[in-house]
Write an enzyme that holds these catalytic residues in place. Structure first.
Site, PDB file in Angstrom:
ATOM      1  CD  GLN A 103      -2.654   1.277   2.536  1.00 38.92           C
ATOM      2  OE1 GLN A 103      -2.074   1.585   3.576  1.00 38.92           O
ATOM      3  NE2 GLN A 103      -3.948   1.009   2.490  1.00 38.92           N
ATOM      4  CE1 TYR A 178      -2.869   8.469   6.952  1.00 46.57           C
ATOM      5  CE2 TYR A 178      -4.572   7.029   6.058  1.00 46.57           C
ATOM      6  CZ  TYR A 178      -3.719   7.381   7.086  1.00 46.57           C
ATOM      7  OH  TYR A 178      -3.712   6.658   8.256  1.00 46.57           O
ATOM      8  NE  ARG A 352     -12.527  -4.762  12.620  1.00 44.12           N
ATOM      9  CZ  ARG A 352     -13.646  -4.033  12.718  1.00 44.12           C
ATOM     10  NH1 ARG A 352     -13.943  -3.431  13.858  1.00 44.12           N
ATOM     11  NH2 ARG A 352     -14.456  -3.922  11.681  1.00 44.12           N
TER      12      ARG A 352
END
Length: 410
Positions: A103, A178, A352
């Site tokens: 990423q 971002y 998760r």
């Protein structure tokens, strides 16, 4: 209704020039496993275990494309000197039978790095920097076209370095607040030139980044975009906007979209689908992170987790484009995964759940399990800032010794 036959989640799929052995991707999560800005041995161990456990492709999060693009001091950064450590990670993933995606990111004004080449952190627009309340950088600087072209080059070079390091894909981070998200979001982008105003104008710079990355590596690597389908606040982009964004990214040639949601500062529960527990804030030793979590606690109401919490928004994107889409958001059972496939999504991205059980995909395929042990408690988020890096509180903490050692060190 989805007119296409429903694929098995365990069937292969082509994404650009890449073929994945099944439909499962480990989504990018900040693991807190970087040693002096390069992958740690613990990070190699984590990602190798994920693909050994059946996940087709694992995503290494937050690889900054420049020193200025970092959000935190130890953030992974693509440089020539960091390549041996990234190569150790991709070698480990490949030896375990899976694929690796990097990423690539630039934080813009969402940064806590004070040492930088510009007087103020860069963003779509200048003025007051609310993120700077936590770092003392109270003002941000509007990017010039020269700044934008420099960052475009940095993303393209970051992608080339990722290819050199052995990664199979790159994921351009366009969400969560971002830099590229700061251009897309009307909350951050107040420009009056060709990069501001309409959604099409706000996508102009992110599309330039995507085009440069595709031109640089798109024949050899899958080029993925992760973005916030909805920003989760009234002043931000809605899911209808998210569908339009998908159309533009499809038009530009992205190979896959990962459908996330929310913003780090304004709507983190939209991203996670549930509130952070009180324990995350009380026990957090990192003062900056503790303050951020405290601000979120005061700002947002308590949200209870529900499976597939982003499906309603993601459906609008599925209806808008024909390209491959990865659903992200609360898939934690075989029933949910099968529902995602039946509704026309091509892959499922999980965070998760795979931190809780790195072999969950193998358990699903063998029939040993249907439901994940993950309770969506979000305590793994706070664990990112412990010496051993992120881990599920239902299992063993990360190895602090391995997490202090650079991946390629002897």
């Amino acid at each position: 209704m989805n007119p296409r036959p429903t694929p098995s989640p365990f069937s292969p799929i082509a994404i650009g020039p890449l073929t994945l052995k099944n439909r499962f991707i480990k989504s990018a999560t900040n693991e807190g496993m970087s040693a002096q800005g390069v992958p740690s041995k613990q990070l190699v161990k984590l990602h190798s275990a994920l693909v050994a456990g059946g996940t087709a492709m694992t995503t290494v999060a937050y690889c900054a494309v420049s020193s200025d693009g970092r959000t935190l001091p130890n953030q992974l950064t693509f440089t020539q000197s960091s390549l041996p450590h990234f190569k150790a990670l991709t070698d480990g993933v490949h030896q375990a039978g899976g694929l690796a995606s990097a990423q690539i990111t630039h934080g813009g004004c969402f940064t806590f790095i004070r040492e930088r080449s510009t007087k103020r952190p860069l963003s779509a627009s200048g003025g007051f920097n609310k993120i700077g309340l936590m770092s003392g950088m109270f003002l941000k600087q509007a990017m010039t076209e020269a700044d934008m072209q420099q960052v475009v080059r940095e993303f393209a070079q970051g992608a080339r370095l990722a290819r050199q390091a052995g990664f199979d894909a790159v994921e351009i981070h366009m969400g969560h607040g971002y830099l590229l998200s700061q251009f897309i979001s009307p909350m951050y982008n107040k420009r009056r030139d060709q990069y501001g105003g309409s959604l099409e104008n706000r996508l102009r710079f992110p599309r330039q980044v995507l085009r440069a990355v595709l031109d640089a590596v798109g024949k050899d690597m899958a080029v993925i975009c992760k973005y916030s389908v909805t920003e989760g606040v009234r002043a931000g982009n809605s899911a209808e906007d998210g569908a339009q964004i998908a159309r533009m990214l499809e038009e530009e040639g992205a190979h896959l979209l990962v459908l996330s949601a929310g913003m780090n500062a304004e709507s983190i529960t939209t991203m996670f689908g549930s509130s952070f527990p009180k324990e995350n804030r009380v026990q957090q030793k990192n003062k900056i992170i503790a303050l951020a979590m405290a601000i979120q606690r005061r700002k947002e109401p308590t949200v209870e987790f529900r499976e597939l919490y982003l499906l309603e928004h993601a459906r609008k994107v599925r209806a808008a484009v024909k390209m491959p889409l990865a659903y992200l958001g609360g898939a934690k059972s075989l029933a949910s995964i099968e529902k995602i496939m039946a509704e026309g999504f091509d892959l499922v991205a999980m965070g998760r759940v795979l931190l809780a059980e790195n072999d969950y995909v193998n358990k699903l395929e063998s029939g040993a399990s249907r439901d994940s042990i993950c309770t969506a408690c979000n305590r793994c988020v706070a664990m990112m800032y412990t010496p051993g890096g992120t881990s599920c509180v239902l299992g063993q903490p990360g190895d602090a010794v391995l997490n202090s050692q650079q991946a390629a060190s002897r």
